[in-house]
Motif scaffolding. Sequence first.
Motif, mmCIF file in Angstrom:
data_model
loop_
_atom_site.group_PDB
_atom_site.id
_atom_site.type_symbol
_atom_site.label_atom_id
_atom_site.label_comp_id
_atom_site.label_asym_id
_atom_site.label_seq_id
_atom_site.Cartn_x
_atom_site.Cartn_y
_atom_site.Cartn_z
ATOM 1 N N ILE A 71 70.661 54.320 4.993
ATOM 2 C CA ILE A 71 71.184 55.462 5.329
ATOM 3 C C ILE A 71 71.059 56.664 4.429
ATOM 4 O O ILE A 71 71.237 57.836 4.829
ATOM 5 C CB ILE A 71 72.745 55.061 5.110
ATOM 6 N N GLY A 72 69.985 56.399 3.583
ATOM 7 C CA GLY A 72 69.483 57.762 2.834
ATOM 8 C C GLY A 72 68.621 58.627 3.467
ATOM 9 O O GLY A 72 68.702 59.722 3.056
ATOM 10 N N GLY A 73 68.053 58.427 4.518
ATOM 11 C CA GLY A 73 66.878 59.043 4.885
ATOM 12 C C GLY A 73 67.657 59.628 6.420
ATOM 13 O O GLY A 73 68.614 58.668 6.947
ATOM 14 N N ALA A 74 67.121 60.474 6.835
ATOM 15 C CA ALA A 74 67.494 60.977 8.139
ATOM 16 C C ALA A 74 66.917 60.181 9.176
ATOM 17 O O ALA A 74 65.869 59.668 9.304
ATOM 18 C CB ALA A 74 67.047 62.407 8.399
ATOM 19 N N PHE A 75 67.833 59.830 10.429
ATOM 20 C CA PHE A 75 67.354 58.684 11.303
ATOM 21 C C PHE A 75 67.106 59.529 12.624
ATOM 22 O O PHE A 75 68.045 60.122 12.881
ATOM 23 C CB PHE A 75 68.446 57.726 11.355
ATOM 24 N N GLY A 76 66.045 59.393 13.259
ATOM 25 C CA GLY A 76 65.861 60.095 14.578
ATOM 26 C C GLY A 76 64.545 59.871 14.792
ATOM 27 O O GLY A 76 63.615 59.639 13.944
ATOM 28 N N SER A 97 62.035 48.259 11.997
ATOM 29 C CA SER A 97 63.488 48.115 12.058
ATOM 30 C C SER A 97 64.056 47.945 10.711
ATOM 31 O O SER A 97 63.556 47.318 9.820
ATOM 32 C CB SER A 97 63.833 47.094 12.935
ATOM 33 N N GLY A 98 65.294 48.589 10.382
ATOM 34 C CA GLY A 98 65.973 48.264 9.095
ATOM 35 C C GLY A 98 65.877 49.521 8.377
ATOM 36 O O GLY A 98 65.714 49.438 6.954
ATOM 37 N N ALA A 99 66.233 50.850 9.061
ATOM 38 C CA ALA A 99 66.410 51.997 8.132
ATOM 39 C C ALA A 99 67.710 52.141 7.393
ATOM 40 O O ALA A 99 68.582 51.583 7.540
ATOM 41 C CB ALA A 99 66.423 52.961 9.237
#
Length: 535
Positions: free
Chosen positions: A488-493, A484-486
């Motif tokens: 925003i610079g990386g794609a999330f999914g 947990s704790g992604a």
Amino acid sequence: MRTTADLTALALGALERLGVDPARTTPLDDPSAGRPGDAAHGLVARSPITGGALCGVRVDDADAVAAAVAAASDAFVAWRETPAPQRGAVVKRLGELLTEHKEDLAALVTIEAGKIHTEALGEVQEMIDICDFAVGLSRQLYGRTMPSERAGHRLQETWQPLGVVGVISAFNFPVAVWSWNTAIALVCGDPVVWKPSELTTLCALGCDALLQRALREHDAPAGLHAVVLGERAVGEALVDDPRVALVSATGSTRMGREVGPRVASRFGRCLLELGGNNAVIVTPSADLDQAVSSVVFGAAGTAGQRCTSTRRLLVHASVADEVVGRVARGFDSLPAGDPFDDGVLLGPLIHDAAFDAMQAALDRARAQGGEVVTGGERIVPGDQPDADADAEAEAETGADAGGVWVRPALVRLPAQDGVMLAETFAPILYVVTYEDFDEALALHNAVPQGLSGGLFSNDVREAERYLGASGADTGIANVNAGTSGAEIGGAFGGEKETGGGRESGSDAWRAYMRRATNTINFSGSVQLAQGVDFG
């Protein structure tokens, strides 16, 4: 502990400062407004902190959704021709307004979703960060130039605005997920129609008010953004409208199974962010301080109500007893209480139904031979001297008798099957042991969901295997970091039953645009590809 009256005053004050139209809400003590839950209110905004009703919320019907989509379609005609850096200027202003009103919006998140205030502030910061990202992106919507096999020809790839984007979001991230979609969609040239969770309508109204201000200040087309409030029928109207080019839906796998085919049946695009059943592997070489701290936050943060919450702990047999003991002590020591108070780390579940689902899952685990090491019980956080009076005052509105706090549960199971293969949206951490790393990887991947995973190891070979083609099959895979704790610079999914969608950073922007391959012939003659002669 704050009473419902306190929370109502706090919420209404925040809405006023954010610039929300007072006509969207109705006071519950207004005789002309009708009783809570009837057609006059439509919905009742509640807080999981007390279970009490805050105010009525006027909802939209299918006709209102159609009108919002029609206005967005009209706005698209002008917005797609607006230079992308000018579109980025609107998002830049949104980020400035979010910074200015960070406390007010975070307060609404805490009031409606029950998040501890530091998490709520972090969620709004995530919105500010994605605005920064999107502003830069507005000057980087790059295509490619490719070599042609024909002399005097050039091939290029261009990206163009797609159309109206429908956003459906869940209660657990009531503002951040909207911003991931909306900031990117706007710079890509797309209008947005947003259907938020019916549990977090006030958060949605606050976001919309700030964006509308930014749009007005930049003379953007009317109808470029709309929020439509209501329950299932409102979401269905958005999903089924053929003018909605992309539906970005965040929620349960069950919801995705309904939304995906409906959008596909009209040949629309779908971006699905669905369930997670995220595992952490702890190896013998792991830094156990690091692992335990990450696991406790991953499992208990947001009261276990994140799609990226840590739900499975796969720990090597040689360190299992120590890790289980330390995680149990961590769970037992988490301060529970008013999520606005400093030092509180454990807020409430969203409602009673979440607690019931948690108890049902724990019963299934026991039936499978599981041992509840600690937790699972309902707890009373802090001193609530006004609780009885507050409950009596709210009885006529059908309010719950207080918020639902629960101690995170740690459950040891003999094998990974049954209840462990499903996602329960509550703070339950299941533990199984393994003997060798191949077994750990197999356990990690042997669930239907594929969102997030973490490995704690100081063995570089294990780390590289975990991140390799035969390693974690999740969309997010971390080494010496939790699930947990992604950023925003990386794609999330994620993959599998998580839906396959990607939001936020990296090249997730491409989902919001249409790709065109262009051929430019400057040779002065007609040449067919592959040497075809039609002369």
